[in-house]
Each structure stands twice: as C-alpha cells, then as structure tokens.
Design a protein around this motif. Structure first.
Motif: not given
Lengths: 671, 419
Positions: A262-263, A266, A269
């Motif tokens: 997830k990190r 992010r 992005d």
C-alpha cells in the motif's frame, strides 16, 4: 531363468563386496589387492589394458606412463586415482599466480567486474561524471585506456580476467594434475550440472562452483554432489531459483506485506502526479509491479528432474515439476552475493535480527540463504510423496535426497557414466550392473566406477577404440602425450573453441553432448588436423614441444624411421601398421620437400651458417632451454655429432611434420 | 560477381596431385557433374531457434483480453506507450524488434504460422528439439534427421554442398546416411599451417589417406565429407566476399551463418538445404517487452533474415527460409517476469512462392479452459504440416512417408504450387 538367477547371484556378491568397500577409509588398497581387472578375458595384454585404463580415466597417457602403470599394477593405479590424494605440489606451483583460486565468492565478486559495473562504481566515487563521459568521440583505444586506468585506480580487475584464469587453470590441471581421474570427473560432473559464463548473474561464481561444489564432491556420493550444486550461487542464479519465491506463506503476517504494498502504491501515485519526476515514477512503478508479480520460476525444478537426476523418461510429470519448484522456493544467495549487494535483504536481517529469523526457519550457510518468508509452506505432492504443510528448508533437502537415490536416477546417471567411460551405446547389462551398485551404495561414485571397471565390456571397448575424443580431451591428450610445456594455456582454449567446444560457455543446461557424433563434423575435423600440424611444428605461441627429447635425443635415421618411432611414442600400444603403410610413400615426399626447402633457403640467403648459429637454431627449434641446460656438454656434443647439422635440422622439421600428421590422424582422435 | 568457376579451386586439384603422381581424383569429374545437379535449383534455409521462442510475444494476439490478464508485465499492443506492436491484422501484432521483417509481410512473401508445435507434450528442450529434428515426435529411436532424409529424395547425388549447416556441431536434422557438410566457418575448410604450401598439401593428402583408412566409420565418413568440400572450396573467395550493396549482416553467429549461406547460393554450387541456428530463447527471467532479452534476440533474428533476403535478391525465385523452435512458452508470466516452458509457438516462412501477408492459425481465445494443462497455448498445427508443405511444395520432394514416417496429417496451403 538360469541366466537371470546367476545375474542375481553375481549382483548379490558384488553388493556384499561393495558394502565392505563403502565403509573403508580413503584408500581402499587392501580391498583393491583382491580385485583383478578382467582385461585378459577381453583379449588384452597388460600393456594394452594399461593404455586403455589411461585413455579412459585420465586425459591421455604421458610418455612411458603405460609401462609405469603396467609395472605398479592396473588395480593399484586405479586405487590411487580413486583416493585422489597424490601430492600436487608441482601443479600448485604452476597455479600459484592465479589469484582468483584463493578468493571466495564474495571476494571474487568485489574484485572482478564488468566494464559497465566499473563505470557505475567510478561514477559513485566521483571519478567520472557519468558512464558515457569517457567515451571520447568513439575513440576505442582511448576508451580502453581510460577503462584500464579506472580498473587500476579502483584496484579491480576485468571480468574477462576471471574467465581467463578459470579456463587456464582448468587446462593446466587437466594436463599436469597427478590425480587425473579427479580432473576427468570434475569435467564430467561440471558438464552434467552445467552452469555457464554466458549468464551475467552467474559468471563470477563459476570458478568457485567448480572447486567447491564439483571437484570437492566428484568422488563422493551423488546426492552430496546434487545438493552442493543446488545450493551454490552459480546454479541458483544460472537456473533462476534464486528469484523463485512464494508470497503465500504464513511466516510473516500477511498484513505486513499488504501494508508495504500500500505504501509503495501511495508513493508511486504521488510521484506520478509530479511531472518533473515522471521517468522515475515509471521506473519505480515497474519495479513495484514486478515485485507484486514475483513468484514461482520452474526452470531449476525442471532441470533437476530432467537433467540432474531422473532423466527425461524418469517418470515425472509437469505437475511434479511445479510442485518441486514450490518446494524449492526461498532457496537463494546470501545477501553479500545478491544483486545490489543485497541491501534489501541486509535491511531485513537487521530489522528482525538473525536470531529471530533462524527461529522462523531461515538458514544461513556460507553463500547460501533459505528465506522462510519466501517459501511456499503449503502441502505438496512430488512423485507421489506427500510433503506436509508447514515444511521449510529441510523439505527441499529431503526431496533432493530422494531424487538422488531414485532408481531412475541410478539408471540415468550410470548410463551417462558408461557412455563417457565405455562406449557411445553401452549395453543394458552394463548399465544395470552399475545401477545396482548405485542403489546398493546410495550413489557412491567410487563404487559405481569400480563396478564398471570390473566388467569385461569395459575392457572390450579397447578393441574397437570407437569413442572419439572431445576437442578438450584431444588438445589435452596431445599436450600430455608430448610432454609439452604449456606457457599459454589460453591458446589451447582458442583451438578447442574452433573445434566446437568452448568450455565454460555452453549456454544450455544440458552441457556438451557426450557422444562421438556430436564432435565429428567437417569443420571441426579439419580444425583438428590443422591443430595437429600447428602444434607439432611449434606454431602455437606459448606451447613448446621437444621432439628430440621425446626420443631421448636419438635422431631417427630416416623419415620412415621417424614415422615408426613417433607413431609409437604418440600412440603406444596400438597396431598402426596399416596407417604406416599408407603414409610411407608420402613421408618420402615430405622429407624431400623439407630438404629442398632448406636448401633453397640456404642458397637464397647465401649464408654459411657457422656452428654457433646452428646451435642456436637447434635450441630454438626444440625450445628446450631448461631441459637442455641440465644435460652435460658431452651429451650435447654427442647429439650434435650424430649427424651434420643440416641433416639434423631437416630431420627435425620432418619429425614435426610427421608428428603433426599423426596427431591430426583419425587414430589419435580415438580413445 | 564471382561465379562457380572462380569458386572452385581452379588448378585445384592440381594442388592435391602435386608431385605425388596420384590418379586424378574423383571430385574433378564430380565438379563438372555439379552443373547438372539441382536442376530445380531450389534452396531451403532452415533456422532453428534453440531454447523455445515465446510466440505469444513475437507475434502477439494482442486483441485477446485474456493475454493482458495473464501477463501484465509482458503485455504489448499497438497502443502500448513504449514500443508498440506493429499491427498485422485486428488480432495479431508483430513485435517491434521484428520490424525489418515487416516489409516482407507487406509484400506478401512472408507468412506466419501460429500455434505450431509437436503432438508430443514434452517440455524438455532436448527431447522436443530431438523430435522436431528427427521428424518423429514419438519415436526416440529414429536415427536420421528429417533434412537428411529429404536429401535422399532429391535428384542430386554426391554433391558435398547439397546440404550445409553453418553451425559448430552437426545438427540432429542432418544425422543420417547422406553426406552433409557442417562447419562453423567455411574459411576453416583448408589444411594449413604457416609456412610451406607444398608441405600443407602433402599433409592434406596424408590426412585424406588416413581418414580413408580408419576403421571408425564416423571419422571415415566425416573425413570424406571434409575433403570433398575443401578440395572445391577456395577459402579466399569467402574471405573476399562482399554482400550486395547496402546489405549489412548483424555480427552475430546467425548473421555470419546466413552470410555464408548467401555466399554458397550465389556460387551456385547446388546448395539445396541450408541450416543455421540461434540461441538464447529460453527466457525464464526478465524477458522484457520492447527492450530486453527477447527483444534483442528477435532483432538479431529479424535483421539477419532481412539482410540475407536482400543479399540474395537475385535468387528469390529459388530460395525459401523457414524458422522453427522446439516449443512455446507459458501464457502466464512466471514469478520472475519471464515465461516457463509451454507448448505452441509460431514459425516464419519466407519466399517468393509463399502466400504471405497472412497469419495462418487456429488459435483459441486464451481463456484458461482453452489452454493445454490450463497453462499453455495448445498446439493447433503440427510442425510436420509446415515442414512437409515447405519440403513438398518448395523443394518438390513429395514423399511424406519417408520424411515423416507414420504421419497422416494435412499439409497447409501456404505455398503457391507451381511445378
């Protein structure tokens, strides 16, 4: 029925005897005295048998070696070879300048680098601005000089130098090692468990692989050899197992992995939104994507079954391949050897602590690491054997041991050995006998070889001489047969390459084919003939042969005599009368031609050579400084006075020409 | 341009006969006879891509949504941001590294056959190559190669250059009773050491006698093949060989091999079957897309064939090129951004009599249930269908019973049949 029974009985006897052998200390001398090689039953004399033994279990006989082996006894010689403990001081002296031989994998990795790696380091250290900044106007020479300076400045060496050392040391060992069988088997097993210098990720580890995984185990048990190769960084990278992982395991909390992913997402992005960082974002995105996709690679698992153990018809399925690949997930290199110096792995070890990781099932063994967090610990079924859920490193070891002892493996390996040592198409019975021993001794390689050499079939192979030497066997046996001084082994490698065997660079995991037909094609054959001529006439730089010394400084009285004498020196214990008959008329022409050439040369130059010059020429032609120095002047004078120098020279050239033809002849290609 | 007359060692043969008072060797007669040989004048060039080419990336069925799902890291399309596929039709696209072949697809001399493979589902490189080259996918005992059997069906007799493989070892396809020539570099076919050329000739004569004498049949036969060829070959011709204007071969081993094959074709020595190979197709790890391992191999393949085709422009009515590879690769990418051993791949067939500009195939949609073992592109065209079509319609051999014993499959309609 009767036949089968007696075979069984025989098998049983061998079995009992082998069990004794298997538990004996290093030298099995006491038992060996009881062994009698059945060469008489094959119709061979002791001399012929000794020649055969040397043809097959060494890289060819050196001058007089056949008589020496016949003298000490064939069985005893073989016993010494099996023990492989003959002192190698002289060999080690010849190898003392090969510094890579004394380095471990990590040291090699840090010492020998490719040009692109060098430039990366140089940029890191601020020695050059960027990797393209030393390519001055495409000037190759200037570029090379700059590279050379950088190598020196950073105290590094080019990867090509490591390749050179690996190749040269092998040629030197093959020619001069006294433990010849060990060297022959090192080549055999290396080829069986092939790795290749053509693969960037593996090349730095190949030298250590040969030393530690292959040579150290070549006369031991098969499964030890199998496991040593499977765990070695050269194999782990060559067949991609180092990268084969599973993300379906319970060692670490799956929540942690999800969090990390997830990190990364992010970060990507964010980067993507920032237009100035677009390229970097793309790269990171690719890496992250690759990371998420990482998983199984079945390359190694397949080749273990197909090439290393069971053989392609050994009774495994695609499903077995996939299951074995799962069992071997997490088998990888130690962080010190991994790409980017294993920064990620080092971090992980620091973060969790080695102790914790060991408790979780991690294994750290020299260059090998087992990553429990990358291992698929779910249940597997391989060849009908169930591996229970929760298995770790040991399930890979267990399954490899099972494969190493499998009856299909016994047959596959014994057939390969029989093809190598006996004949291109060995009998089913011979392979069966050997396989019986393999199974009874859990893959004891010495015992299998002993069984093989006690079969009459092994000795009968000496009658047909139908195995064609591989190019490597050919060049090495030439150097051995002539007591050559080899100062530039790489020259021999170049020839070997031209004949179709670029050792250490065979790209496919099968290794080089081992049957005569693979080595016999027009191009290779003509190169073999040219090698014979070039070698004998001293046209190969750094290789010296003393033809006079080989015949104890007796000059043959004629070209015909030279043909007889040198046929016998180069191909002892063979019936060569037919060959000689064919060559005799031609040899006369050669001698006449030599004389004409020499006379023409002398006439043209109109130089009356004085004795000192002639002396120098004799020395030059023979390249025998060191040996000659040890000879008394009396002897030298005796040699010189045995003929006029003109005749000596002519004869000397004729001998070289004749020897070249014998070396390039079909008989010398056979072993 | 040099022709056969120059290529043959002129006084040749003189060389071997020098001062030995030998009889006039049989090859002098043979050389004259060569002219009559190979009247059809057809040549087939086979290129074996060893290691199993990923046909799904070389000629990609990009329009299949399942492909994108199965290999997210390896998927390419005509709309890819970096390195677009060259669209061939609404379903297939050509890898950008094969762009030098695209003009031949356009002018309809290049056909692509997709979904090709062996009915034997082995995923072993060695076995699959062995089966493909013997032409008998279920019989390991076949001792001859299919191209050697093809030689036997031809009208030519005793021509050392009828079948030539420019490889370091004799390929399995060439095994068999008919004499073939295998050599890595034609320039090697000369007996020489530095120094006296008459001595070299004497040595050559000696070697020929000895190889003729040997009881080892393999050495005997290969020795004969070597001497038959080297007596006719003037190695200087090859050394000075310049390809047609503007043609540059890649310096790879495939490029060098095809260059030598072009040389032999132009020399008009009756070359009927030529063989070359290329390695490194076993892309288990970081296969790459527009760039990387596979892209480099494809570029070498494509540029080598394109150079060869341009170089032999004057011979296109005679020559065909066919590629082959032992199997394809998994539809799904593996865990290391590569692909593992699969089943079907694709082949290229190039020639003036080829009905090109099309992708011939029976590929299903790549849904899991359509895949072999739920993982691989199924074989929908037996490789023997392609081989036999080319052998029968290009080389005009017409004997499947000999070429592919036991096979009763159908041929393809990819070559214009003009007899």
């Amino acid at each position: 029925m009767q036949h089968r029974f007696s075979l069984l009985l025989l098998g049983g006897c061998i079995l009992c005897w082998l069990l004794t052998v298997a538990f004996l200390p290093k030298s099995s001398t006491t038992t060996m005295f009881k062994v009698k090689f059945p060469f008489s039953a094959a119709g061979l004399t002791k001399q012929q048998a000794a020649a055969h033994l040397l043809n097959r279990f060494s890289f060819g006989a050196t001058p007089n070696q056949i008589s020496e082996v016949a003298e000490i006894g064939l069985e005893k010689w073989f016993d010494h070879q099996l023990a492989a403990s003959i002192n190698e001081n002289e060999l080690n002296e010849q190898l003392k300048d090969y510094d890579a031989l004394h380095l471990n994998n990590e040291q090699i990795l840090n010492k020998f680098v490719r040009a692109d790696q060098l430039l990366k380091l140089a940029v890191e250290k601020g020695l050059v601005a960027n990797k393209d900044s030393i390519k001055v106007n495409g000037d190759q020479k200037a570029y090379k000089n700059q590279l050379k300076e950088l190598y020196e400045e950073l105290n590094l060496q080019p990867m090509a130098e490591l390749h050179r050392q690996l190749i040269n040391q092998k040629i030197i060992r093959a020619i001069y090692s006294k433990n010849q069988l060990q060297e022959v088997l090192t080549s055999f097993w290396f080829n069986h468990f092939n790795v290749s210098l053509t693969k960037n990720q593996s090349q730095a580890f190949v030298l250590n692989y040969e030393q530690e995984a292959i040579r150290a185990n070549c006369l031991g048990s098969f499964d030890a050899l199998l496991i040593a190769t499977a765990k070695h960084p050269a194999m782990l990278t060559y067949l991609d197992n180092a990268q084969s992982v599973s993300n379906n395991n319970e060692v670490f909390n799956p929540m942690v992995t999800a969090k990390i992913n997830k990190r990364i997402q992010r970060r990507m992005d964010l980067l993507e939104q920032d237009s100035s960082n677009n390229n970097r974002a793309k790269k990171i995105k690719q890496l992250a994507k690759a990371k998420q996709q990482e998983g199984l690679n079945e390359n190694f698992a397949r080749e273990v079954m197909e090439l290393h153990t069971l053989g392609v018809d050994g009774g495994y399925t695609q499903q077995d391949v996939t299951e074995l690949a799962r069992a071997l997930t997490g088998w990888t290199l130690s962080p010190a050897l991994a790409a980017n110096k294993g920064i990620a792995q080092q971090k992980m070890i620091e973060k969790f602590g080695k102790e914790t990781l060991l408790n979780k099932g991690f294994v750290f063994e020299n260059d090998f690491m087992f990553r429990a967090d990358k291992h698929d610990s779910k249940e597997k079924i391989i060849l009908g054997t169930k591996l229970k859920e929760g298995g770790g490193f040991e399930e890979g070891i267990n399954i490899l041991q099972m494969l190493g002892k499998h009856p299909s493996t016994a047959h596959f390996i014994c057939k390969k050995l029989a093809i190598h040592f006996v004949a291109d198409t060995p009998s089913i019975q011979l392979v069966q006998q050997m396989a019986n021993t393999f199974i009874a001794t859990d893959g004891n390689i010495k015992s299998v070889l002993l069984t093989m050499v006690q079969q009459v079939e092994f000795w009968k192979a000496a009658i047909s001489h139908n195995k064609v030497k591989s190019p490597f066997e050919y060049i090495v046996s030439t150097a051995r047969a002539t007591n050559a001084e080899v100062h530039q082994p790489y020259q021999l490698f170049n020839w070997c390459n031209k004949m179709g065997q670029k050792i250490y660079y065979y790209q496919a995991p099968t290794g080089f084919p081992d049957q005569s037909v693979s080595w016999t094609n027009a191009g290779a054959l003509v190169n073999r003939m040219n090698f014979g001529l070039a070698f004998a006439t001293q046209k190969i730089p750094g290789i010296k042969v003393n033809w006079a010394e080989l015949n104890h400084y007796h000059e043959p009285e004629s070209a015909e005599a030279a043909l007889y004498v040198y046929s016998d020196i180069l191909l002892p214990a063979r019936d060569l009368q037919k060959n000689i008959n064919r060559l005799l008329p031609l040899i006369k022409d050669i001698q006449i031609e030599q004389k004409i050439t020499l006379a023409a040369k002398n006439h043209e130059m109109a130089i009356e050579l004085d004795t000192t010059e002639l002396n120098a020429e004799w020395m030059n032609n023979n390249h025998s400084h060191s040996i000659m120095q040890h000879r008394s002047n009396n002897q030298l004078n005796a040699i010189k006075s045995s003929a006029t120098m003109h005749f000596s020279n002519s004869v000397n050239n004729t001998i070289a020409q004749v020897a070249g033809i014998i070396i390039g002849s079909p008989e010398f290609q056979r072993k | 341009m040099t022709n056969r007359r120059a290529f043959m060692k002129s006084g040749a043969m003189a060389i071997f006969a020098t001062g030995i008072g030998g009889v006039i060797p049989s090859f002098v007669a043979k050389a004259a006879q060569l002219q009559k040989n190979n009247e059809k004048g057809k040549t087939l060039v086979c290129i074996f891509q060893r290691g199993a080419m990923d046909g799904l990336m070389a000629v990609s069925p990009y329009a299949d949504a399942y492909l994108k799902t199965a290999r997210p890291l390896l998927y390419m399309s005509p709309a890819s941001t970096e390195g677009q596929l060259i669209p061939l039709n609404e379903r297939f696209g050509l890898h950008p590294s094969l762009n030098s072949l695209f003009p031949f697809f356009n002018d309809k001399s290049l056909a692509i056959v997709h979904g090709v493979g062996s009915p034997n589902n082995t995923r072993s490189h060695f076995d699959a190559q062995d089966y493909m080259e013997s032409g008998t996918p279920f019989n390991k005992g076949t001792s001859s190669g299919w191209l050697n059997r093809a030689m036997g069906l031809s009208d030519q007799k005793n021509n050392p250059f009828q079948a030539v493989s420019i490889t370091s070892a004799k390929p399995r396809s060439f095994y068999g009773e008919h004499a073939t020539l295998s050599v890595n570099n034609l320039q090697d076919l000369v007996i020489q050491t530095k120094g006296n050329s008459i001595l070299n000739n004497l040595a050559a004569k000696s070697f020929e006698e000895l190889y003729d004498e040997t009881s080892n049949q393999l050495l005997n036969k290969t020795g004969k093949e070597s001497f038959d060829a080297l007596k006719m070959l003037n190695s200087n011709d090859l050394k000075n060989y310049h390809p047609s204007d503007g043609v540059v071969y890649p310096t790879s081993s495939l490029g060098n091999a095809l260059k030598q094959i072009a040389f032999l074709i132009k020399m008009d020595v009756g070359l009927e079957i030529a063989f070359a190979e290329s390695g490194g197709w076993d892309t288990h790890f970081n296969q790459g897309t527009a760039n990387g391992l596979l892209a480099r191999n494809l570029k070498d393949l494509s540029d080598s064939i394109a150079a060869f085709w341009k170089d032999t422009a004057a011979y296109h009515h005679k020559v065909a090129v066919m590629t082959m590879t032992e199997f394809g690769r998994t539809v799904h990418q593996n865990g290391t951004a590569g692909t593992d051993h699969g089943r079907a791949s694709c082949m290229f067939v190039l020639g003036n009599d080829v009905m090109g500009g099309r992708v011939y195939h029976n590929l299903p949609i790549l849904a899991k249930e359509n895949l072999e073992d739920e993982r691989d592109l199924p074989v929908t065209t037996d490789f023997r269908s392609v081989f036999s079509t080319v052998a029968n319609h290009h080389l005009q051999l017409k004997n499947n019973a000999v070429l592919f014993p036991g096979w009763k499959g159908e041929e393809l309609t990819i070559i214009n049949h003009k007899l």
